[in-house]
Each structure stands twice: as C-alpha cells, then as structure tokens.
Write an enzyme that holds these catalytic residues in place. Structure first.
Site, PDB file in Angstrom:
ATOM      1  N   ARG A 195      -2.421  -6.030  -8.099  1.00  0.00           N
ATOM      2  CA  ARG A 195      -1.139  -6.937  -7.791  1.00  0.00           C
ATOM      3  C   ARG A 195      -1.091  -7.816  -9.008  1.00  0.00           C
ATOM      4  O   ARG A 195       0.136  -8.365  -9.400  1.00  0.00           O
ATOM      5  CB  ARG A 195      -1.392  -7.799  -6.403  1.00  0.00           C
ATOM      6  CG  ARG A 195      -1.500  -6.869  -5.473  1.00  0.00           C
ATOM      7  CD  ARG A 195      -1.763  -7.587  -4.158  1.00  0.00           C
ATOM      8  NE  ARG A 195      -3.233  -8.098  -4.281  1.00  0.00           N
ATOM      9  CZ  ARG A 195      -4.081  -8.245  -3.431  1.00  0.00           C
ATOM     10  NH1 ARG A 195      -3.880  -7.419  -2.248  1.00  0.00           N
ATOM     11  NH2 ARG A 195      -5.285  -8.508  -3.684  1.00  0.00           N
ATOM     12  N   SER A 254      -3.418  -7.516   2.815  1.00  0.00           N
ATOM     13  CA  SER A 254      -3.854  -7.514   4.182  1.00  0.00           C
ATOM     14  C   SER A 254      -4.024  -8.798   4.777  1.00  0.00           C
ATOM     15  O   SER A 254      -3.717  -9.067   5.990  1.00  0.00           O
ATOM     16  CB  SER A 254      -4.562  -6.325   4.495  1.00  0.00           C
ATOM     17  OG  SER A 254      -4.208  -5.157   4.184  1.00  0.00           O
ATOM     18  N   LYS A 259     -17.976  -5.699   5.819  1.00  0.00           N
ATOM     19  CA  LYS A 259     -16.337  -6.409   5.892  1.00  0.00           C
ATOM     20  C   LYS A 259     -15.991  -6.534   7.328  1.00  0.00           C
ATOM     21  O   LYS A 259     -16.424  -5.558   8.146  1.00  0.00           O
ATOM     22  CB  LYS A 259     -15.605  -5.554   5.173  1.00  0.00           C
ATOM     23  CG  LYS A 259     -15.229  -5.881   3.939  1.00  0.00           C
ATOM     24  CD  LYS A 259     -13.793  -5.420   3.283  1.00  0.00           C
ATOM     25  CE  LYS A 259     -13.597  -6.086   1.862  1.00  0.00           C
ATOM     26  NZ  LYS A 259     -12.295  -5.360   1.289  1.00  0.00           N
ATOM     27  N   HIS A 313       0.884  -1.182  -0.172  1.00  0.00           N
ATOM     28  CA  HIS A 313      -0.048  -0.084  -0.077  1.00  0.00           C
ATOM     29  C   HIS A 313       1.060   1.298  -0.181  1.00  0.00           C
ATOM     30  O   HIS A 313       0.679   2.202  -0.571  1.00  0.00           O
ATOM     31  CB  HIS A 313      -0.936   0.056   1.267  1.00  0.00           C
ATOM     32  CG  HIS A 313      -1.919  -1.155   1.402  1.00  0.00           C
ATOM     33  ND1 HIS A 313      -2.220  -1.793   2.384  1.00  0.00           N
ATOM     34  CD2 HIS A 313      -2.862  -1.301   0.397  1.00  0.00           C
ATOM     35  CE1 HIS A 313      -3.189  -2.610   2.121  1.00  0.00           C
ATOM     36  NE2 HIS A 313      -3.716  -2.319   1.055  1.00  0.00           N
TER      37      HIS A 313
END
Length: 166
Positions: free
Chosen positions: A95, A133, A46, A22
């Site tokens: 990514r 994460s 979430k 990040h």
C-alpha cells in the site's frame, strides 16, 4: 514447439477480514496469472477476530464469481505450501513505502528457502492505498461506515462479530 506453462500464483494473508483492497489485488493478479490461490494463513502468533475457516468462507463468498480462484487455509512455511500447490509466484500487496521494508525482507527469506518461487509486489488502486483489515475493524468497532471498504457480506459479519465481543 515449447509446451505452454500454466502460471499459478498464490496470494497469502491473514485476511481478517478481506477488504476491497485485497479484492483489487486478486483482480490485478488474475490479469497476469492463469490461476490464483488465496491462501488464508492460520497463524497461531496472530490474534484474529475470525477463525481461519470463517475467513476462508467469507473469501469464498466474495470471490466465488471469479474463475480460476481457489481459497485454501495453510499453516507453516508459505514457500512449502506454494511449492506443494505448484505455484511459481507469491503475490504481495504493497500500500505504501512503509510496507516495503517488511515485504522485501520476507521476499528475500522466501527466495532463500526456495529459489524457484518468485515474489511479485502489486499495488492497489489509490482509493485503497490506506486500507487495512486492522483499520476496518477499528472503524467498525467505533460505529463508522464501511461502505466502499469491504464487501457487504463482510460488513454484516464484522458488525455481528464485534457486537458479540462487547
């Protein structure tokens, strides 16, 4: 003479927790845009390890030395938050190819909701292309090393938080 425009971008995410990947995107965005808002999503759908204020505080701690970066918590539609904060661009990190389909779909929906805000995809350095994460939390929970994956303060807070949840 044309008036110079300030190019302000927004980098949204859950950041639970923020990783070196990040931070790499933050630094890349600052090379292109005049200012950047790191927007911490407060998403009730979430489940997060850290609260939005805790995530915001951690991010502030690790980006504090970077000029023209602010950290804010938002709830609701990202494009509304971006428009309210005069951001012309949404930064999204990609990514791998597997990220693209979801991110592309979100970019198209955001464009439909507000055509004045563009989405820019950025890729991290190769050393962070696998990093997420969720993976960081899993490695930490299993006792693995987080060296080079997250800032030291994030590692410390993550270890403490996971110890509390056991």
């Amino acid at each position: 003479m044309e008036k110079a425009r300030i190019r302000r971008a927004i980098y949204p995410g859950t950041f639970d927790p923020i990783t070196n990947g990040h931070l790499d995107i933050v630094d890349r965005a600052l090379q292109v845009f005049d200012s950047l808002i790191v927007a911490v999503a407060q998403n009730s759908s979430k489940s997060t390890l850290f609260t939005a204020p805790e995530r915001s505080a951690l991010i502030n701690e690790v980006v504090g030395d970077r000029q023209n970066v602010t950290v804010e918590i938002f709830k609701g539609l990202l494009v509304d938050f971006a428009f309210k904060n005069k951001c012309c661009v949404i930064i999204r990190g990609i990514r791998a190819v597997s990220d693209f389909e979801y991110e592309f779909q979100m970019a198209l929906m955001n464009r439909r909701l507000n055509q004045e805000i563009e989405t820019v995809f950025m890729t991290p350095q190769e050393e962070y292309s696998f990093l997420s994460s969720g993976l960081v939390k899993e490695v930490c929970a299993l006792g693995g090393s987080l060296k080079g994956l997250v800032p030291d303060i994030v590692e410390k807070e993550l270890i403490q938080r996971l110890a509390q949840t056991r």
